[in-house]
Scaffold this motif. Structure first.
Motif, mmCIF file in Angstrom:
data_model
loop_
_atom_site.group_PDB
_atom_site.id
_atom_site.type_symbol
_atom_site.label_atom_id
_atom_site.label_comp_id
_atom_site.label_asym_id
_atom_site.label_seq_id
_atom_site.Cartn_x
_atom_site.Cartn_y
_atom_site.Cartn_z
ATOM 1 N N UNK A 1 0.835 -1.210 0.000
ATOM 2 C CA UNK A 1 0.000 0.000 0.000
ATOM 3 C C UNK A 1 0.868 1.257 0.000
ATOM 4 N N UNK A 2 1.924 1.217 0.768
ATOM 5 C CA UNK A 2 2.831 2.374 0.847
ATOM 6 C C UNK A 2 3.471 2.663 -0.510
ATOM 7 N N UNK A 3 3.883 1.619 -1.215
ATOM 8 C CA UNK A 3 4.582 1.774 -2.491
ATOM 9 C C UNK A 3 3.659 2.313 -3.577
ATOM 10 N N UNK A 4 2.379 2.042 -3.483
ATOM 11 C CA UNK A 4 1.433 2.539 -4.487
ATOM 12 C C UNK A 4 1.157 4.030 -4.326
ATOM 13 N N UNK B 1 20.849 -4.270 -6.997
ATOM 14 C CA UNK B 1 19.997 -3.106 -7.187
ATOM 15 C C UNK B 1 18.693 -3.439 -7.914
ATOM 16 N N UNK B 2 18.704 -4.465 -8.753
ATOM 17 C CA UNK B 2 17.491 -4.862 -9.469
ATOM 18 C C UNK B 2 16.357 -5.131 -8.485
ATOM 19 N N UNK B 3 16.659 -5.861 -7.432
ATOM 20 C CA UNK B 3 15.631 -6.284 -6.493
ATOM 21 C C UNK B 3 15.296 -5.188 -5.486
ATOM 22 N N UNK B 4 16.256 -4.326 -5.178
ATOM 23 C CA UNK B 4 15.953 -3.152 -4.352
ATOM 24 C C UNK B 4 14.985 -2.232 -5.098
ATOM 25 N N UNK B 5 15.189 -2.088 -6.413
ATOM 26 C CA UNK B 5 14.312 -1.242 -7.225
ATOM 27 C C UNK B 5 12.902 -1.816 -7.291
ATOM 28 N N UNK B 6 12.797 -3.124 -7.518
ATOM 29 C CA UNK B 6 11.478 -3.760 -7.551
ATOM 30 C C UNK B 6 10.776 -3.584 -6.215
ATOM 31 N N UNK B 7 11.517 -3.752 -5.122
ATOM 32 C CA UNK B 7 10.949 -3.556 -3.789
ATOM 33 C C UNK B 7 10.359 -2.157 -3.634
ATOM 34 N N UNK C 1 8.988 -0.461 -6.020
ATOM 35 C CA UNK C 1 7.968 -0.217 -7.035
ATOM 36 C C UNK C 1 8.480 0.546 -8.230
ATOM 37 N N UNK C 2 9.784 0.503 -8.458
ATOM 38 C CA UNK C 2 10.420 1.219 -9.559
ATOM 39 C C UNK C 2 10.609 0.258 -10.732
ATOM 40 N N UNK C 3 10.164 0.643 -11.903
ATOM 41 C CA UNK C 3 10.189 -0.229 -13.082
ATOM 42 C C UNK C 3 11.634 -0.390 -13.576
ATOM 43 N N UNK C 4 12.167 -1.611 -13.608
ATOM 44 C CA UNK C 4 13.558 -1.786 -14.035
ATOM 45 C C UNK C 4 13.735 -1.636 -15.544
ATOM 46 N N UNK C 5 14.863 -1.040 -15.918
ATOM 47 C CA UNK C 5 15.235 -0.898 -17.330
ATOM 48 C C UNK C 5 16.526 -1.686 -17.528
ATOM 49 N N UNK C 6 16.474 -2.715 -18.371
ATOM 50 C CA UNK C 6 17.623 -3.584 -18.586
ATOM 51 C C UNK C 6 18.258 -3.319 -19.946
ATOM 52 N N UNK D 1 4.887 -4.262 -8.566
ATOM 53 C CA UNK D 1 4.434 -4.374 -7.178
ATOM 54 C C UNK D 1 3.969 -5.798 -6.873
ATOM 55 N N UNK D 2 3.342 -6.448 -7.848
ATOM 56 C CA UNK D 2 2.910 -7.834 -7.655
ATOM 57 C C UNK D 2 4.096 -8.775 -7.440
ATOM 58 N N UNK D 3 5.260 -8.392 -7.967
ATOM 59 C CA UNK D 3 6.449 -9.237 -7.837
ATOM 60 C C UNK D 3 7.080 -9.162 -6.449
ATOM 61 N N UNK D 4 6.797 -8.107 -5.708
ATOM 62 C CA UNK D 4 7.510 -7.860 -4.452
ATOM 63 C C UNK D 4 7.496 -9.056 -3.498
ATOM 64 N N UNK D 5 6.349 -9.665 -3.204
ATOM 65 C CA UNK D 5 6.389 -10.814 -2.282
ATOM 66 C C UNK D 5 7.282 -11.952 -2.764
ATOM 67 N N UNK D 6 7.421 -12.091 -4.086
ATOM 68 C CA UNK D 6 8.184 -13.206 -4.655
ATOM 69 C C UNK D 6 9.695 -12.992 -4.623
#
Length: 249
Positions: A36-39, A114-120, A122-127, A184-189
């Motif tokens: 909720x916070x990230x949204x 950093x990829x997973x810190x960014x996902x945490x 809610x920041x969209x990764x650019x590869x 955001x849906x990926x965060x728990x995973x």
């Protein structure tokens, strides 16, 4: 033998699992609160790069990315070569939460924590390299990469003229919101829960890795049951592991 590592090698029996993030919840309610916070936060910057240059690596694209970011009013750069900017999670998580997109070029190797810190955040990764995520975290990230990320393939760093800002400005607000929701849906995973507790609703990165390994064992058992040799190809080297069709020139 099968091996779990934060970055898989080109051996087929290597399986990549997410790098640990700073968030280790002990209850499902803590995850729900975080989602909720990230949204909610407003994101004043279009994109960010958090990292340091790699001048000792001839094929590193980081120097060009840093210059591009510094020259754009849409970009927030956090320099990890200065002091302890990137050792304190409060510093880099604050930046990630203020940006829509997070640039994730390879570092000393294909992947980055950093990829997973960014996902945490809610920041969209650019590869820029398929081996940074798409061909690595097959158990934890979706096969449809366009739903949660942006891919800008770089085939020749020396000839590359970054046009990142233009590409990211080309996404509509609707597309950005849809991608962020997938992130955001990926965060728990991709998080590792407190090992002294047990989540009831969510499966964390550890649960997914264990289930993936059990499925792998079951496939081996099935091969043996059918009279096949499960060792064939099991630990072979795959020279194309870090590439896919979009990389081919």
């Amino acid at each position: 033998m099968s091996m779990l590592a934060v970055e898989a090698s080109s051996w087929n029996n290597d399986i990549a699992v997410p790098y640990p993030t700073p968030f280790h919840p002990s209850k499902d309610s803590q995850i729900l609160l975080w989602l909720r916070k990230i949204r909610r936060p407003k994101r004043p910057y279009l994109f960010t790069f958090i990292g340091a240059p790699r001048p000792q690596l001839d094929d590193s694209m980081r120097g060009k990315i840093i210059n591009h970011c510094r020259g754009s009013r849409f970009c927030k750069f956090l320099d990890c070569s200065q002091g302890d900017n990137c050792y304190n999670p409060n510093n880099f998580m604050k930046v990630f939460q203020s940006c829509v997109f997070c640039l994730q070029p390879p570092g000393d190797s294909h992947t980055r924590k950093s990829i997973f810190d960014a996902i945490l955040a809610g920041c969209i990764p650019v590869f820029f390299d398929a081996g940074s995520a798409y061909t690595q975290y097959l158990w934890h990230l979706p096969m449809n990469r366009t739903k949660y990320s942006v891919y800008i393939p770089v085939r020749d760093v020396k000839e590359w003229n970054p046009n990142i800002e233009k590409i990211l400005l080309g996404f509509s607000e609707h597309e950005v919101l849809a991608m962020r929701e997938e992130v955001i849906k990926l965060i728990p995973k991709i998080i590792y829960a407190d090992p002294s507790s047990k989540l009831e609703i969510f499966e964390d990165a550890f649960d997914i890795a264990v289930n993936g390994m059990l499925e792998k064992v079951e496939r081996v058992r099935e091969l043996i049951k059918n009279g096949s040799d499960p060792s064939i190809g099991f630990a072979d080297v795959d020279p194309y592991r870090y590439s896919f069709s979009d990389d081919q020139s």
